[in-house]
Motif scaffolding. Structure first.
Motif, PDB file in Angstrom:
ATOM      1  N   ARG A  22       0.839  -1.197   0.000  1.00 26.09           N
ATOM      2  CA  ARG A  22       0.000   0.000   0.000  1.00 26.09           C
ATOM      3  C   ARG A  22       0.874   1.247   0.000  1.00 26.09           C
ATOM      4  NH1 ARG A  22      -3.833   2.764   3.392  1.00 26.09           N
ATOM      5  NH2 ARG A  22      -5.345   1.078   3.402  1.00 26.09           N
ATOM      6  N   LEU A  23       1.893   1.238   0.842  1.00 24.63           N
ATOM      7  CA  LEU A  23       2.808   2.368   0.913  1.00 24.63           C
ATOM      8  C   LEU A  23       3.472   2.604  -0.433  1.00 24.63           C
ATOM      9  CD1 LEU A  23       4.497   4.516   2.360  1.00 24.63           C
ATOM     10  CD2 LEU A  23       6.001   2.697   3.159  1.00 24.63           C
ATOM     11  N   ASP A  65       2.389   1.775  -3.411  1.00 24.44           N
ATOM     12  CA  ASP A  65       1.410   2.272  -4.381  1.00 24.44           C
ATOM     13  C   ASP A  65       1.088   3.746  -4.132  1.00 24.44           C
ATOM     14  OD1 ASP A  65       1.330  -0.251  -5.452  1.00 24.44           O
ATOM     15  OD2 ASP A  65      -0.519  -0.846  -4.463  1.00 24.44           O
ATOM     16  N   ASP A  66       0.907   4.114  -2.852  1.00 21.93           N
ATOM     17  CA  ASP A  66       0.617   5.509  -2.516  1.00 21.93           C
ATOM     18  C   ASP A  66       1.767   6.419  -2.930  1.00 21.93           C
ATOM     19  OD1 ASP A  66      -1.769   4.700  -1.465  1.00 21.93           O
ATOM     20  OD2 ASP A  66      -1.192   4.945   0.636  1.00 21.93           O
ATOM     21  N   GLU A  67       2.984   5.963  -2.675  1.00 26.89           N
ATOM     22  CA  GLU A  67       4.147   6.767  -3.021  1.00 26.89           C
ATOM     23  C   GLU A  67       4.273   6.939  -4.522  1.00 26.89           C
ATOM     24  OE1 GLU A  67       7.351   4.759  -1.173  1.00 26.89           O
ATOM     25  OE2 GLU A  67       6.985   5.641   0.801  1.00 26.89           O
ATOM     26  N   GLY A  68       3.947   5.885  -5.279  1.00 22.21           N
ATOM     27  CA  GLY A  68       4.032   5.984  -6.738  1.00 22.21           C
ATOM     28  C   GLY A  68       3.141   7.082  -7.272  1.00 22.21           C
ATOM     29  N   SER A  69       1.920   7.177  -6.750  1.00 21.85           N
ATOM     30  CA  SER A  69       0.999   8.227  -7.187  1.00 21.85           C
ATOM     31  C   SER A  69       1.492   9.607  -6.775  1.00 21.85           C
ATOM     32  CB  SER A  69      -0.392   7.981  -6.589  1.00 21.85           C
ATOM     33  OG  SER A  69      -0.919   6.749  -7.016  1.00 21.85           O
ATOM     34  N   ALA A  70       1.979   9.726  -5.535  1.00 23.87           N
ATOM     35  CA  ALA A  70       2.458  11.014  -5.048  1.00 23.87           C
ATOM     36  C   ALA A  70       3.698  11.468  -5.811  1.00 23.87           C
ATOM     37  CB  ALA A  70       2.761  10.922  -3.557  1.00 23.87           C
ATOM     38  N   LEU A  71       4.559  10.536  -6.168  1.00 24.07           N
ATOM     39  CA  LEU A  71       5.785  10.890  -6.882  1.00 24.07           C
ATOM     40  C   LEU A  71       5.479  11.473  -8.254  1.00 24.07           C
ATOM     41  CD1 LEU A  71       8.196   7.961  -5.995  1.00 24.07           C
ATOM     42  CD2 LEU A  71       8.569  10.381  -5.559  1.00 24.07           C
ATOM     43  N   GLN A  72       4.478  10.934  -8.910  1.00 29.43           N
ATOM     44  CA  GLN A  72       4.122  11.465 -10.223  1.00 29.43           C
ATOM     45  C   GLN A  72       3.738  12.938 -10.127  1.00 29.43           C
ATOM     46  OE1 GLN A  72       4.569   9.931 -13.155  1.00 29.43           O
ATOM     47  NE2 GLN A  72       5.457   8.308 -11.931  1.00 29.43           N
ATOM     48  N   ASP A  73       3.030  13.305  -9.063  1.00 32.26           N
ATOM     49  CA  ASP A  73       2.658  14.707  -8.861  1.00 32.26           C
ATOM     50  C   ASP A  73       3.884  15.545  -8.506  1.00 32.26           C
ATOM     51  OD1 ASP A  73       0.018  14.033  -9.287  1.00 32.26           O
ATOM     52  OD2 ASP A  73      -0.420  13.761  -7.165  1.00 32.26           O
ATOM     53  N   ALA A  74       4.784  14.967  -7.697  1.00 36.24           N
ATOM     54  CA  ALA A  74       5.958  15.724  -7.260  1.00 36.24           C
ATOM     55  C   ALA A  74       6.927  15.980  -8.398  1.00 36.24           C
ATOM     56  CB  ALA A  74       6.664  14.973  -6.135  1.00 36.24           C
ATOM     57  N   VAL A  75       7.022  15.064  -9.349  1.00 38.36           N
ATOM     58  CA  VAL A  75       7.923  15.251 -10.488  1.00 38.36           C
ATOM     59  C   VAL A  75       7.581  16.533 -11.220  1.00 38.36           C
ATOM     60  CG1 VAL A  75       8.545  14.358 -12.758  1.00 38.36           C
ATOM     61  CG2 VAL A  75       8.445  12.820 -10.813  1.00 38.36           C
ATOM     62  N   THR A  76       6.294  16.842 -11.309  1.00 36.28           N
ATOM     63  CA  THR A  76       5.859  18.066 -11.977  1.00 36.28           C
ATOM     64  C   THR A  76       6.411  19.292 -11.273  1.00 36.28           C
ATOM     65  OG1 THR A  76       3.815  16.972 -12.663  1.00 36.28           O
ATOM     66  CG2 THR A  76       3.856  19.372 -12.757  1.00 36.28           C
ATOM     67  N   SER A  77       6.459  19.263  -9.938  1.00 39.13           N
ATOM     68  CA  SER A  77       6.941  20.429  -9.187  1.00 39.13           C
ATOM     69  C   SER A  77       8.415  20.686  -9.472  1.00 39.13           C
ATOM     70  CB  SER A  77       6.722  20.232  -7.684  1.00 39.13           C
ATOM     71  OG  SER A  77       7.590  19.252  -7.165  1.00 39.13           O
ATOM     72  N   VAL A  78       9.204  19.628  -9.632  1.00 32.00           N
ATOM     73  CA  VAL A  78      10.616  19.801  -9.963  1.00 32.00           C
ATOM     74  C   VAL A  78      10.762  20.289 -11.400  1.00 32.00           C
ATOM     75  CG1 VAL A  78      12.846  18.642 -10.174  1.00 32.00           C
ATOM     76  CG2 VAL A  78      11.307  18.040  -8.300  1.00 32.00           C
ATOM     77  N   GLY A  79       9.952  19.738 -12.284  1.00 28.71           N
ATOM     78  CA  GLY A  79      10.025  20.139 -13.684  1.00 28.71           C
ATOM     79  C   GLY A  79       9.615  21.578 -13.910  1.00 28.71           C
ATOM     80  N   ASP A  80       8.792  22.110 -13.004  1.00 26.95           N
ATOM     81  CA  ASP A  80       8.318  23.489 -13.150  1.00 26.95           C
ATOM     82  C   ASP A  80       9.326  24.527 -12.664  1.00 26.95           C
ATOM     83  OD1 ASP A  80       5.960  22.671 -14.256  1.00 26.95           O
ATOM     84  OD2 ASP A  80       4.803  22.786 -12.398  1.00 26.95           O
ATOM     85  N   ASP A  99       2.346  11.718   7.903  1.00 25.75           N
ATOM     86  CA  ASP A  99       1.416  11.740   9.026  1.00 25.75           C
ATOM     87  C   ASP A  99       2.085  11.112  10.257  1.00 25.75           C
ATOM     88  OD1 ASP A  99      -1.484  11.795  10.125  1.00 25.75           O
ATOM     89  OD2 ASP A  99      -0.833   9.721  10.416  1.00 25.75           O
ATOM     90  N   PRO A 100       1.957  11.726  11.454  1.00 25.40           N
ATOM     91  CA  PRO A 100       2.634  11.198  12.648  1.00 25.40           C
ATOM     92  C   PRO A 100       2.407   9.708  12.886  1.00 25.40           C
ATOM     93  CG  PRO A 100       1.736  13.348  13.131  1.00 25.40           C
ATOM     94  CD  PRO A 100       1.256  12.998  11.756  1.00 25.40           C
ATOM     95  N   LYS A 101       1.161   9.254  12.735  1.00 26.73           N
ATOM     96  CA  LYS A 101       0.896   7.835  12.958  1.00 26.73           C
ATOM     97  C   LYS A 101       1.620   6.972  11.929  1.00 26.73           C
ATOM     98  CE  LYS A 101      -3.600   8.187  15.263  1.00 26.73           C
ATOM     99  NZ  LYS A 101      -5.037   7.842  15.185  1.00 26.73           N
ATOM    100  N   ARG A 102       1.678   7.466  10.705  1.00 29.94           N
ATOM    101  CA  ARG A 102       2.352   6.690   9.671  1.00 29.94           C
ATOM    102  C   ARG A 102       3.869   6.725   9.840  1.00 29.94           C
ATOM    103  NH1 ARG A 102      -0.609   6.445   3.933  1.00 29.94           N
ATOM    104  NH2 ARG A 102      -2.656   5.802   4.671  1.00 29.94           N
ATOM    105  N   VAL A 103       4.381   7.849  10.336  1.00 28.93           N
ATOM    106  CA  VAL A 103       5.818   7.912  10.626  1.00 28.93           C
ATOM    107  C   VAL A 103       6.178   6.833  11.645  1.00 28.93           C
ATOM    108  CG1 VAL A 103       7.630   9.279  11.736  1.00 28.93           C
ATOM    109  CG2 VAL A 103       6.131  10.344  10.042  1.00 28.93           C
ATOM    110  N   LEU A 104       5.383   6.759  12.732  1.00 24.08           N
ATOM    111  CA  LEU A 104       5.643   5.762  13.766  1.00 24.08           C
ATOM    112  C   LEU A 104       5.474   4.345  13.229  1.00 24.08           C
ATOM    113  CD1 LEU A 104       3.856   7.469  16.787  1.00 24.08           C
ATOM    114  CD2 LEU A 104       6.315   7.130  16.502  1.00 24.08           C
ATOM    115  N   THR A 105       4.431   4.131  12.438  1.00 28.00           N
ATOM    116  CA  THR A 105       4.203   2.803  11.874  1.00 28.00           C
ATOM    117  C   THR A 105       5.326   2.423  10.924  1.00 28.00           C
ATOM    118  OG1 THR A 105       1.800   2.953  12.103  1.00 28.00           O
ATOM    119  CG2 THR A 105       2.633   1.395  10.479  1.00 28.00           C
ATOM    120  N   GLY A 106       5.809   3.385  10.142  1.00 26.04           N
ATOM    121  CA  GLY A 106       6.931   3.110   9.251  1.00 26.04           C
ATOM    122  C   GLY A 106       8.152   2.644  10.012  1.00 26.04           C
TER     123      GLY A 106
END
Length: 221
Positions: free
Chosen positions: A64-65, A67-82, A107-114
């Motif tokens: 799950r992590l 998959d979530d990161e893959g989607s977020a990375l696609q959005d973040a790549v645009t910020s670097v390209g801009d 998220d704090p809970k996810r940081v701890l879970t990670g």
């Protein structure tokens, strides 16, 4: 069959969400299947219909992590390209940190879970293999994106991408936990400041000859 499959997928997601909360509070080893089921609003039967054991749940959580990161990375790549080609290094670094942040739980809970998942991987051979595979996929993807963005603006890493990402992961994890604990040595966002300093040390202007070679078109086949 489609309805049952969708319902089962929703059950798995609710169990994973509940486990994130429970793991953050009690750790992987301290959390019981019953507590996870209670937090999700399901019975033990629902848990064991979807997962063999807690390790199986942890592996699904890692997926799950990823998959979530893959989607977020696609959005973040645009910020670097801009980022403008003539932007200063700090502006580029902040965009690179955004890209890196997209590959991490914030998220704090996810940081701890990670952190709990990593500790559990150190104890469980089954989790260790899954964690290594997950880390390798994530590290390679982020490193490639960062190197591409830097090269387009005349910069390069002073080491290979995976090594640089491992350093950034270690710094981020330290800063993420420090932010939850409360640091009195660094003001503001500990993670951003630490990552900025490390990136400044890792990045330098690309060699002029190497940059010229990068810009030369390959000869026709």
């Amino acid at each position: 069959m489609t309805h049952v499959t969708a319902r089962r997928a929703a059950t798995r997601e609710r169990l994973i969400d509940a486990a994130i909360d429970v793991f953050a509070e009690k750790g992987v080893l301290g959390a019981s299947v019953e507590e996870i089921c209670e937090a999700a609003g399901f019975t033990r039967g629902a848990f064991y219909s979807n997962f063999d054991d807690k390790d199986d749940l942890c592996v699904a959580m890692l997926q799950r992590l990823h998959d979530d990161e893959g989607s977020a990375l696609q959005d973040a790549v645009t910020s670097v390209g801009d980022v403008a080609d003539d932007a200063d290094l700090d502006t580029l670094l902040l965009a690179a940190i955004e890209l890196f942040y997209a590959s991490r739980w914030d998220d704090p809970k996810r940081v701890l879970t990670g952190q709990e998942l990593r500790l559990h991987a150190a104890r469980s051979p089954k989790m260790a293999q899954a964690y290594r595979d997950f880390h390798a996929r994530t590290t390679h993807g982020v490193a490639t994106m960062l190197e591409t963005a830097l090269s387009a603006r005349g910069y390069e890493l002073g080491t290979n991408g995976p090594v640089a990402m491992s350093v950034l992961h270690a710094v981020y994890d330290y800063g993420a936990l420090g932010a939850l604990i409360g640091s009195d040595t660094i003001e503001g966002d500990v993670r951003v400041q630490l990552l900025m300093e490390v990136l400044r040390a890792l990045i330098h202007p690309q060699d002029a000859d190497a940059r010229a070679l990068d810009q030369v078109s390959p000869p026709p086949a």
